[in-house]
Design an enzyme around this catalytic site. Structure first.
Site, mmCIF file in Angstrom:
data_model
loop_
_atom_site.group_PDB
_atom_site.id
_atom_site.type_symbol
_atom_site.label_atom_id
_atom_site.label_comp_id
_atom_site.label_asym_id
_atom_site.label_seq_id
_atom_site.Cartn_x
_atom_site.Cartn_y
_atom_site.Cartn_z
ATOM 1 N N GLU A 56 47.018 -45.866 -51.672
ATOM 2 C CA GLU A 56 48.355 -44.897 -51.837
ATOM 3 C C GLU A 56 48.222 -43.463 -52.188
ATOM 4 O O GLU A 56 48.752 -42.561 -51.669
ATOM 5 C CB GLU A 56 49.167 -45.411 -52.813
ATOM 6 N N ALA A 158 21.584 -70.747 -40.155
ATOM 7 C CA ALA A 158 20.980 -70.905 -38.753
ATOM 8 C C ALA A 158 20.097 -71.890 -38.557
ATOM 9 O O ALA A 158 19.244 -72.467 -39.169
ATOM 10 C CB ALA A 158 20.424 -69.246 -38.710
ATOM 11 N N ARG A 188 27.112 -59.175 -43.940
ATOM 12 C CA ARG A 188 26.712 -58.774 -45.288
ATOM 13 C C ARG A 188 27.699 -57.409 -45.801
ATOM 14 O O ARG A 188 27.963 -57.363 -46.709
ATOM 15 C CB ARG A 188 25.202 -58.396 -45.557
ATOM 16 N N ARG A 211 21.331 -54.011 -43.520
ATOM 17 C CA ARG A 211 20.674 -52.883 -42.548
ATOM 18 C C ARG A 211 21.469 -52.845 -41.331
ATOM 19 O O ARG A 211 21.046 -53.406 -40.313
ATOM 20 C CB ARG A 211 19.230 -53.449 -42.658
ATOM 21 N N GLY A 292 19.725 -72.271 -48.315
ATOM 22 C CA GLY A 292 18.956 -73.101 -47.619
ATOM 23 C C GLY A 292 19.913 -74.531 -47.646
ATOM 24 O O GLY A 292 21.090 -74.461 -47.863
#
Length: 359
Positions: A56, A158, A188, A211, A292
């Protein structure tokens, strides 16, 4: 019912707020749009890095005298208390605006409706609830920190097509393609902190920084390391003076790690609830867990997963590989943990499945 004009400008305020995600903790990332009495946008603002200045303040300063008689759209109720800076309600009153529209109220007890009441007492027309559902989702991390003493939690895994995260325990296996990895770095950039367990540190020696070309974001790196086995020559420790490194441990001598720049916290890393409480107390509102099998399973079983990102590559590892979760099949996220698949997206040959709680 909200007018189309209100929805249009609030959507712009929410878009501004999203730009600051991962950068404003411990404060929320708030977006603000100032519209003058002729319906022209004359000021825009988003909370500054580290939480100051407030959106604001930025937007009103940009608008100047054009704010008088106009309308302010803000993604979260303006603050009404004196902290490091004066309350935003004071600036709004002084600006001479006629109307303030907030997407949702602030759950912080120091505000919690007081901001809108102060404005109303000053003669300003107020309204809340415009695009409220979107605003609550955007500010979820801040809201959970205030109401439940924890950040919002996103888990990421993944896997290969057969649900494995590595060819064998302790050995780094490259699974995701370059496009999928870019998406991870984007995630990230939208979080205050990224967390892994000691086994990931020992197997992968990760850097865990954000990155992205042309984008500067210093994410806090958190390691769960019961016995302080984080190697002094690891990438994490060698960069601790440049990028924040927090290590949560139970016992051990951390003098060398502290000397290198790491910040140590002595609590039980296996107690997920206490870990999240600690992070919230330190100001973290948005946490990305890139652990993991052991860490991800612990968070899921403890009930602390608001969003799960499952990147799946086409390669197959086989039965000797390491399962993504311990005692659970990653394809059972919906049945086993109350998550619902809300979106899928392709990144090259990899597939991203996004699961959310309550979707």
């Amino acid at each position: 019912m909200s007018s189309s004009t209100d929805i249009h400008h609030m959507r712009a305020a929410l878009a501004l707020a999203r730009r600051g995600l991962g950068r404003t903790w411990p404060n929320p990332s708030v977006g603000c749009v100032v519209v003058n009495k002729d319906g022209q946008v004359v000021g825009r603002g988003v909370t500054g890095d580290g939480g100051r200045p407030h959106a604001e303040t930025i937007a009103l300063k940009q608008a100047g005298i054009e704010a008088k008689g106009g309308c302010v759209y803000v993604s979260l109720e303006p603050c009404a208390h004196h902290g490091e800076t004066p309350p935003c309600t004071g600036f709004l009153i002084e600006s001479g605006v006629k109307r303030v529209v907030a997407a949702c109220t602030d759950p912080d007890p120091r505000v919690a409706g007081k901001g809108m009441r102060q404005l109303k007492i000053a003669g300003i027309e107020v309204e809340t609830g415009v695009l409220e559902e979107e605003a609550l989702a955007l500010h979820q991390g801040f809201i959970l920190r205030v109401t439940e003493d924890r950040p919002v939690v996103t888990l990421k895994s993944a896997t290969s097509s057969d649900g494995k995260i590595a060819e064998k325990a302790g050995v780094r296996t490259q699974i995701s393609c370059e496009l999928a990895m870019r998406r991870v770095h984007l995630e990230r950039s939208r979080h205050d902190a990224v967390l892994v367990g000691i086994h990931t540190v020992l197997a992968d020696d990760p850097l865990l920084t954000t990155r992205l070309p042309g984008y500067d974001h210093n994410v806090v790196r958190v390691v769960l390391d019961s016995d302080l086995r984080t190697p002094p020559d690891s990438q994490l420790v060698k960069t601790a003076s440049e990028h924040p490194l927090w290590i949560i441990y139970k016992e051990g001598d951390g003098a060398a790690l502290e000397k290198a720049g790491a910040k140590l916290f002595q609590i039980d890393p296996k107690n997920v609830s206490e870990v999240l409480k600690l992070l919230a107390q330190e100001g973290i509102t948005r946490l990305l867990v890139e652990g993991g099998a052991k860490v991800n399973t612990a968070f899921l079983e403890a009930g602390f997963c608001d969003r799960f990102l499952h990147f799946q590559a086409p390669l197959k590892i086989g039965s000797n590989g390491v399962d993504a979760l311990i005692g659970h099949d990653i394809v059972d996220l919906e049945q086993g943990f109350g998550l619902k698949k809300s979106k899928t997206a392709a990144f090259g040959e990899d597939l991203l499945e996004i699961y959310t709680r309550g979707a």
